[in-house]
Design a protein around this motif. Structure first.
Motif, short mmCIF file in Angstrom:
data_model
loop_
_atom_site.label_atom_id
_atom_site.label_comp_id
_atom_site.label_asym_id
_atom_site.label_seq_id
_atom_site.Cartn_x
_atom_site.Cartn_y
_atom_site.Cartn_z
N PRO A 382 0.81 -1.23 0.00
CA PRO A 382 0.00 0.00 0.00
C PRO A 382 0.84 1.27 0.00
CG PRO A 382 -0.07 -1.08 2.15
CD PRO A 382 0.58 -2.04 1.21
N GLN A 388 -0.13 1.81 -6.00
CA GLN A 388 -1.10 2.90 -5.98
C GLN A 388 -1.60 3.26 -7.38
OE1 GLN A 388 0.81 6.05 -3.70
NE2 GLN A 388 1.26 4.59 -2.06
N GLU A 391 -3.88 -0.97 -7.68
CA GLU A 391 -4.12 -2.10 -6.80
C GLU A 391 -4.64 -1.72 -5.43
OE1 GLU A 391 -0.33 -3.98 -6.76
OE2 GLU A 391 -0.45 -4.66 -8.84
N THR A 392 -4.35 -0.52 -4.95
CA THR A 392 -4.79 -0.11 -3.62
C THR A 392 -6.29 0.24 -3.66
OG1 THR A 392 -3.98 2.11 -4.18
CG2 THR A 392 -2.56 0.73 -2.83
N PRO A 393 -6.98 0.21 -2.50
CA PRO A 393 -8.42 0.50 -2.51
C PRO A 393 -8.77 1.83 -3.19
CG PRO A 393 -7.77 -0.41 -0.40
CD PRO A 393 -6.50 -0.19 -1.17
N VAL A 394 -7.99 2.86 -2.91
CA VAL A 394 -8.10 4.12 -3.66
C VAL A 394 -6.81 4.26 -4.45
CG1 VAL A 394 -8.42 6.61 -3.55
CG2 VAL A 394 -9.50 5.15 -1.83
N SER A 395 -6.93 4.33 -5.75
CA SER A 395 -5.74 4.34 -6.62
C SER A 395 -5.93 5.38 -7.71
CB SER A 395 -5.56 2.96 -7.27
OG SER A 395 -6.64 2.69 -8.17
N SER A 398 -8.72 4.05 -9.92
CA SER A 398 -10.06 4.11 -9.34
C SER A 398 -10.59 5.54 -9.37
CB SER A 398 -10.06 3.56 -7.91
OG SER A 398 -9.44 4.45 -6.99
#
Length: 496
Positions: A382, A388, A391-395, A398
């Motif tokens: 992370p 980032q 793959e991270t929840p907020v990227s 995204s």
């Protein structure tokens, strides 16, 4: 007078001697090193071949590497130098088999890697760059060069399998006096590229003092942004008018074949204080610059790709977590800047959507402490700018999808890692590891449907100082001698 006896001293010496004799001898080191982490071979000519390998591991270090051809030991290579050796005097059309073993200081010889075969033949010439292919290239720093040095680095780029160079268009030098333009430096970049069929990604950064209000010579003055974003937009428009379709540069140089720009990159690493005049970064102000520049560029030449300035690695930060300790803190690390995902989020909040064609990204990895292989540096983390991306929840991806930009691509406008020189005090890697990391990064990049341009930093080393980490990012030395990464990427790009 009573005489002192010497017996206590004699007994003490005997006791110490017996203790010394009684100490067991240190156990001999009988543990051999590991096999090299990888081995590769590449044709150099029809009578020679170059063998590369990744480092082996041993608790005592590696003394030498033994190279074997067809099962016969042919060369020793010191363990602390480049992991490569060129075998010469070979017979064209012949199959040769190579393996490499490591030797530690105690003389223990490790196992060999899997044997590799190579057939020699006449190497094909590098095809000319394909300006219509995917954007692949290098940062070249041509404005720092003069005369034959420009030709040397441009030739190196043209023979690398790349079709693009990225270079500076310093507003602070080009329009040092408001309304007066000196195009000498960017002209040298575009001419060198056009003569070789290469495209150019022009990085429009720095600001003249009349626009920024900074005082020349003060720390950070050259990277201080303009007070009025419209001034930057005017410059970006002039840049597009000169080098875009039907531009003044091409009219003044009829000997050159028009080669479209790869794009114009709007500033560089603006989420870092170092590239924002040493000041607290300001995504809203940058977005106003982006809006002004995009409007002016598209008015001059709608075909030019406008790229958000490459967002820098966040010094090990995560989204909304500047020091990556699991605590939400907004993502700002004082003295460094704002995490790139946080920065992009604030750009969207300020109205960036609709004012760029691609997002620039600089996914440097600097946690190479020897505990991970180069490919493992790209594993999920992370706090990694690679993770980032998507793959991270907020990227980055995204945010782009959430804001209606799923069809737009991310460009890596800088990727790289510094190689070591003698007495280097900065974090660095062997040339073989640099090659493996860049090869792994490019292989991963190709799996992304949204992956756009891929630019490597740097074409060649800018200096040789063991004190300056910026010196040795090149895939070639200061004398333009290719390192292993140059050969690896050449094969990767020509094979696309």
């Amino acid at each position: 007078m009573k005489r002192r006896t010497a017996w206590p001293i004699v007994l003490l010496l005997l006791l110490v001697g017996s203790l010394l004799v009684a100490q067991p001898a240190a156990a001999a080191d009988t543990t051999p090193p590991s096999a090299p982490s990888w081995v590769s071979v590449k044709d150099v000519t029809n009578t020679s071949i170059r063998v590369y390998w990744g480092g082996a591991t041993d608790a005592s270090g590696i003394q030498t590497y033994k190279v074997y051809r067809d099962g016969v030991h042919v060369q020793d290579v010191a363990g602390n130098v480049t992991h490569a050796w060129t075998d010469t005097g070979l017979t064209p059309g012949t199959v040769y088999y190579y393996e490499v073993r490591a030797v530690d200081p105690s003389g223990n010889v490790g196992p060999a890697n899997d044997e590799l075969a190579a057939t020699l033949g006449t190497p094909a010439e590098t095809p000319p760059p394909d300006p219509n292919g995917p954007i692949r290239g290098y940062m070249t720093h041509i404005p720092h060069l003069t005369g034959a040095a420009i030709d040397d680095v441009a030739d190196l780029a043209a023979d690398s399998g790349a079709n693009t160079i990225r270079d500076e268009a310093w507003w602070g030098r080009i329009e040092a006096t408001e309304g007066v333009f000196d195009w000498t430096l960017p002209d040298s970049v575009v001419r060198a590229a056009a003569e070789r069929g290469l495209r150019v990604l022009l990085m429009a950064d720095t600001a003249p003092t009349w626009a920024s209000g900074a005082t020349e010579g003060d720390p950070g003055w050259f990277s201080t942004p303009p007070i009025d974003p419209a001034d930057y937009g005017n410059f970006a428009g002039e840049l597009a008018e000169r080098y875009g379709t039907g531009g003044a540069f091409w009219a003044a140089n009829p000997d050159l074949t028009f080669t479209p720009l790869a794009g114009i990159e709007i500033w560089n690493e603006q989420n870092g204080e170092a590239f924002w005049g040493g000041n607290t970064v300001d995504p809203a102000h940058y977005t106003a610059m982006l809006q002004s520049a995009y409007t002016a560029i598209k008015a001059a030449d709608p075909s030019i790709t406008v790229v958000v300035g490459g967002l820098a690695s966040g010094a090990g930060s995560a989204y909304n977590d500047a020091d990556c300790d699991g605590t939400a803190d907004g993502g700002y690390l004082t003295g460094h800047g704002l995490n790139p995902v946080d920065y992009l989020e604030e750009m969207y909040a300020a109205g960036a959507q609709g004012y760029f064609d691609a997002v620039g990204w600089h996914p440097y990895v600097f946690d190479f402490d020897g505990e991970k292989t180069m490919p493992q540096l790209l594993d999920y983390d992370p706090c990694s700018t690679w993770s980032q991306l998507a793959e991270t929840p907020v990227s980055a991806r995204s945010l782009m999808v959430a804001n209606g930009d799923s069809a737009k691509k991310v460009w890596i406008t800088e990727a790289g890692i510094p190689t070591c020189v003698l007495f280097a005090v900065y974090p660095c890697v062997y040339q073989s590891d640099q090659a493996l990391l860049l090869h792994s990064e490019f292989a991963k990049w190709k799996t992304y449907t949204w992956g756009g341009g891929f630019i490597v930093y740097d074409m060649h080393d800018d200096c040789t100082s063991p004190l300056n980490v910026q010196c040795n990012f090149g895939v070639a030395t200061t004398s333009n001698t290719p390192k292993l990464a140059y050969d690896f990427l050449r094969v990767d790009w020509l094979g696309e």
